[in-house]
Design a protein around this motif. Structure first.
Motif, short mmCIF file in Angstrom:
data_model
loop_
_atom_site.label_atom_id
_atom_site.label_comp_id
_atom_site.label_asym_id
_atom_site.label_seq_id
_atom_site.Cartn_x
_atom_site.Cartn_y
_atom_site.Cartn_z
N GLN A 248 8.11 21.89 31.26
CA GLN A 248 7.78 22.00 29.85
C GLN A 248 6.27 22.22 29.73
O GLN A 248 5.49 21.43 30.24
CB GLN A 248 8.20 20.71 29.13
CG GLN A 248 7.91 20.71 27.66
CD GLN A 248 8.92 21.53 26.89
OE1 GLN A 248 9.99 21.82 27.39
NE2 GLN A 248 8.57 21.91 25.67
N LEU A 249 5.87 23.30 29.09
CA LEU A 249 4.44 23.55 28.91
C LEU A 249 3.88 22.59 27.86
O LEU A 249 4.53 22.31 26.86
CB LEU A 249 4.19 24.99 28.46
CG LEU A 249 4.33 26.06 29.53
CD1 LEU A 249 4.10 27.44 28.92
CD2 LEU A 249 3.36 25.84 30.67
N ALA B 167 -4.43 22.73 27.73
CA ALA B 167 -3.49 22.14 28.67
C ALA B 167 -2.44 23.15 29.11
O ALA B 167 -2.09 23.22 30.30
CB ALA B 167 -2.81 20.92 28.04
N ALA B 168 -1.96 23.98 28.18
CA ALA B 168 -0.99 25.02 28.54
C ALA B 168 -1.62 26.04 29.48
O ALA B 168 -0.98 26.48 30.45
CB ALA B 168 -0.46 25.70 27.28
N LEU B 169 -2.88 26.41 29.23
CA LEU B 169 -3.58 27.35 30.10
C LEU B 169 -3.71 26.77 31.51
O LEU B 169 -3.47 27.45 32.51
CB LEU B 169 -4.97 27.68 29.54
CG LEU B 169 -5.92 28.41 30.48
CD1 LEU B 169 -5.40 29.80 30.82
CD2 LEU B 169 -7.31 28.51 29.87
N LEU B 170 -4.09 25.50 31.61
CA LEU B 170 -4.25 24.86 32.91
C LEU B 170 -2.93 24.75 33.66
O LEU B 170 -2.88 24.91 34.88
CB LEU B 170 -4.92 23.49 32.77
CG LEU B 170 -6.39 23.54 32.33
CD1 LEU B 170 -6.89 22.14 31.98
CD2 LEU B 170 -7.25 24.18 33.41
N GLU B 171 -1.86 24.50 32.95
CA GLU B 171 -0.54 24.43 33.58
C GLU B 171 -0.13 25.81 34.10
O GLU B 171 0.40 25.93 35.20
CB GLU B 171 0.50 23.89 32.61
CG GLU B 171 1.90 23.84 33.17
CD GLU B 171 2.05 22.96 34.40
OE1 GLU B 171 2.92 23.25 35.23
OE2 GLU B 171 1.28 22.00 34.57
N GLU C 11 -5.21 33.60 33.66
CA GLU C 11 -4.29 33.07 32.65
C GLU C 11 -4.91 33.04 31.26
O GLU C 11 -4.19 33.02 30.27
CB GLU C 11 -3.80 31.68 33.05
CG GLU C 11 -2.87 31.68 34.24
CD GLU C 11 -1.62 32.52 34.01
OE1 GLU C 11 -1.07 32.54 32.88
OE2 GLU C 11 -1.19 33.18 34.97
N ALA C 12 -6.23 33.04 31.16
CA ALA C 12 -6.90 33.03 29.85
C ALA C 12 -6.75 34.36 29.15
O ALA C 12 -6.85 34.44 27.91
CB ALA C 12 -8.36 32.65 29.99
N ALA D 29 -6.34 17.30 29.49
CA ALA D 29 -6.47 18.17 28.33
C ALA D 29 -5.39 17.85 27.30
O ALA D 29 -5.65 17.84 26.09
CB ALA D 29 -6.41 19.65 28.75
N ASP D 30 -4.19 17.60 27.77
CA ASP D 30 -3.09 17.28 26.87
C ASP D 30 -3.37 15.94 26.17
O ASP D 30 -3.15 15.81 24.95
CB ASP D 30 -1.78 17.23 27.65
CG ASP D 30 -0.57 17.27 26.75
OD1 ASP D 30 -0.63 17.95 25.70
OD2 ASP D 30 0.44 16.62 27.08
#
Length: 185
Positions: free
Chosen positions: A83-84, A90-94, A126-127, A180-181
């Motif tokens: 789950q992102l 946080a989503a970018l890092l995942e 990813e960015a 981050a999350d």
């Protein structure tokens, strides 16, 4: 010749006093050992019968392994997707962590000819050109590195290049994702 068998201890737990045999009534060592063996055989037979009585009601039937072992009807070829996180950094890092796991890890460059990426290279890919998001993600990663390894770490690339494998950098990306999350970034 009828040898008298030793009697069991009384119900009070005391052993009855032994009668002292007369000088002519003494048994030889072999006779005493035979009497002790006969007494033990009787006790073991009684214990076996008692065990049979106590366990007579227990019925065991063989177990069919097909009834016990079950497998899914359609086996999953891949593990379920993670789950992102809901926050953008946080989503970018995942996603960066997942990219590094799939594409591979490298040191000394953002990416190598085989497509492997370093910490910053995975974040940059990813960015997708969002430099502000990339900078925020790199700052969280540096914070996670310094929190775990101390303030002597100068930058994300220097930390990445200090390792021989990608195991620790990938783990740091996971920790940074959680940070981050938790921060709502």
């Amino acid at each position: 010749m009828a040898a008298s068998l030793p009697t069991a201890p009384a119900a009070t737990g005391r052993t009855p006093p032994a009668a002292s045999p007369a000088a002519g009534d003494r048994l030889s060592l072999d006779a005493r050992l035979a009497a002790a063996e006969a007494a033990m055989t009787v006790r073991l037979d009684e214990a076996a019968v008692a065990h049979e009585v106590r366990t007579a009601h227990i019925h065991t039937e063989p177990v069919d392994l097909a009834d016990v072992i079950t497998v899914p009807l359609t086996p999953a070829l891949q593990p379920p997707a993670r789950q992102l996180p809901a926050t953008p950094v946080a989503a970018l890092l995942e996603r960066a962590r997942a990219r590094m796991e799939t594409d591979g890890w490298c040191a000394g460059a953002l990416s190598d000819t085989s497509g492997a990426v370093c910490l910053l290279g995975a974040i940059r890919k990813e960015a997708g050109g969002d430099h502000a998001l990339e900078a925020d993600a790199a700052a969280v990663v540096l914070d996670a590195i310094r929190r775990r390894f101390g303030d002597h770490v100068e930058s994300v690339p220097s930390f990445n290049d200090a390792h021989r494998t990608g195991r620790v950098p990938i783990h740091v990306l996971g920790e940074a994702t959680s940070m981050a999350d938790a921060r709502g970034l």
